[in-house]
Design a protein around this motif. Sequence first.
Motif, PDB file in Angstrom:
ATOM      1  N   GLY A  32       0.811  -1.207   0.000  1.00 52.14           N
ATOM      2  CA  GLY A  32       0.000   0.000   0.000  1.00 52.14           C
ATOM      3  C   GLY A  32       0.847   1.261   0.000  1.00 52.14           C
ATOM      4  N   ASN A  36       0.532   4.085  -3.017  1.00 50.59           N
ATOM      5  CA  ASN A  36       0.210   5.482  -2.732  1.00 50.59           C
ATOM      6  C   ASN A  36       1.329   6.418  -3.167  1.00 50.59           C
ATOM      7  OD1 ASN A  36      -2.427   6.053  -0.997  1.00 50.59           O
ATOM      8  ND2 ASN A  36      -1.660   4.037  -0.425  1.00 50.59           N
ATOM      9  N   HIS A  57      -0.520   9.328   3.069  1.00 51.16           N
ATOM     10  CA  HIS A  57      -1.179   8.022   3.189  1.00 51.16           C
ATOM     11  C   HIS A  57      -0.158   6.908   2.965  1.00 51.16           C
ATOM     12  CE1 HIS A  57      -4.886   5.423   1.810  1.00 51.16           C
ATOM     13  NE2 HIS A  57      -4.234   4.883   2.831  1.00 51.16           N
ATOM     14  N   GLU A  61       1.425   3.927   5.522  1.00 52.41           N
ATOM     15  CA  GLU A  61       1.403   2.495   5.221  1.00 52.41           C
ATOM     16  C   GLU A  61       2.813   1.904   5.311  1.00 52.41           C
ATOM     17  OE1 GLU A  61      -1.360   1.101   5.057  1.00 52.41           O
ATOM     18  OE2 GLU A  61      -2.851   2.376   4.129  1.00 52.41           O
ATOM     19  N   THR A  89      -3.913  -7.641  -0.990  1.00 53.16           N
ATOM     20  CA  THR A  89      -3.746  -6.554  -1.960  1.00 53.16           C
ATOM     21  C   THR A  89      -3.527  -7.091  -3.372  1.00 53.16           C
ATOM     22  OG1 THR A  89      -1.389  -6.422  -1.367  1.00 53.16           O
ATOM     23  CG2 THR A  89      -2.874  -4.899  -0.270  1.00 53.16           C
ATOM     24  N   GLY A  98      -9.098  -1.093  -7.920  1.00 53.56           N
ATOM     25  CA  GLY A  98      -8.052  -0.087  -7.789  1.00 53.56           C
ATOM     26  C   GLY A  98      -7.275   0.096  -9.082  1.00 53.56           C
ATOM     27  N   TYR A 118      -8.984   5.350  -7.191  1.00 57.29           N
ATOM     28  CA  TYR A 118      -8.086   5.114  -6.064  1.00 57.29           C
ATOM     29  C   TYR A 118      -8.769   5.432  -4.737  1.00 57.29           C
ATOM     30  CZ  TYR A 118      -5.152   7.425  -2.550  1.00 57.29           C
ATOM     31  OH  TYR A 118      -4.635   7.893  -1.372  1.00 57.29           O
ATOM     32  N   SER A 122      -9.781   2.839  -1.804  1.00 57.87           N
ATOM     33  CA  SER A 122      -9.240   3.063  -0.467  1.00 57.87           C
ATOM     34  C   SER A 122     -10.350   3.195   0.572  1.00 57.87           C
ATOM     35  CB  SER A 122      -8.370   4.324  -0.450  1.00 57.87           C
ATOM     36  OG  SER A 122      -7.243   4.182  -1.278  1.00 57.87           O
ATOM     37  N   GLU A 126     -10.016   0.702   3.512  1.00 60.27           N
ATOM     38  CA  GLU A 126      -9.728   1.339   4.798  1.00 60.27           C
ATOM     39  C   GLU A 126     -10.853   1.082   5.804  1.00 60.27           C
ATOM     40  OE1 GLU A 126      -7.010   2.499   5.775  1.00 60.27           O
ATOM     41  OE2 GLU A 126      -5.914   2.735   3.892  1.00 60.27           O
ATOM     42  N   HIS A 160      -7.103   7.651   7.715  1.00 60.69           N
ATOM     43  CA  HIS A 160      -7.185   7.305   6.294  1.00 60.69           C
ATOM     44  C   HIS A 160      -8.641   7.195   5.846  1.00 60.69           C
ATOM     45  CE1 HIS A 160      -3.008   5.181   6.742  1.00 60.69           C
ATOM     46  NE2 HIS A 160      -2.936   6.491   6.854  1.00 60.69           N
ATOM     47  N   CYS A 164     -10.626   9.568   3.039  1.00 62.42           N
ATOM     48  CA  CYS A 164     -11.336   9.059   1.858  1.00 62.42           C
ATOM     49  C   CYS A 164     -12.752   9.633   1.788  1.00 62.42           C
ATOM     50  CB  CYS A 164     -11.377   7.540   1.884  1.00 62.42           C
ATOM     51  SG  CYS A 164      -9.763   6.757   1.664  1.00 62.42           S
TER      52      CYS A 164
END
Length: 262
Positions: A32, A36, A57, A61, A89, A98, A118, A122, A126, A160, A164
Amino acid sequence: MLSARNLFQEILDDDESFRLFCSIAAGGESQGGWENGRIAALAPWSQRALAPKIARHGADEDKHGRIFHALLKRRGLRPAEVPHETDYTMLLEKHGIGLSHEQLKRDEQLTELDIITYLAHSRVTEQRASEQMELLLRHFADHPDLGRAVKMISQDEANHLAYCHEELLRFARSGHGRTIQRILRECALTEIRVYRDVSLAVMYHMGRILGWPRTKAAVLAAGILGIYAYERLAGWRRMVSLELPERRDPLGGPATPAPEYA
């Protein structure tokens, strides 16, 4: 008694299961961070003001990945190889959620739609991360090894998630509301399937390490499938709602350092 606390405690008490737990978590966080960082570097000129928040962000991570590696080091453990079926992921990307790594590796400026994609991705992931850290915080805030890490990461994940919400609402006000809701729904429905599959895979590997009897493994698998059934029916909706967060501009400053870990 089979409870979330007892289950996590069993995993934390055994070196091999703890090693796998931290390695899976560290790999996802580090991934992540890279994603980012690339998105921040490739953000379109119209969204350059957002780039520092995306970078923040990513820095958070990366920090989380270092924290999990530090927890391993404290126990004298080396990172374990992460089974591909537990790589949350990677599996999300494989299912088209994503921005792809192939796209992020190219030095081509992203579009506003890419940034919305994105943020929607997220917002969904998140939500999951924040809920998981809240669960760990509830049971292990005072744990001698894990407690401080859980508190720090939980705070970051809440920031986070708020970020978002805030940024997606900004895009919605500028006329992207329907696009955002479509992407959020697609992401949420895919994420709950991936989360189910990853949870079953993680429980399988933990059960093998800890020598769980078949009945215990079956009960845990049934619980995971039950959660998926609920999320497929209605629970996914919590991942697509947008509301103005209490935490305003949560990623507006530099990342909080973690010198005690990294």
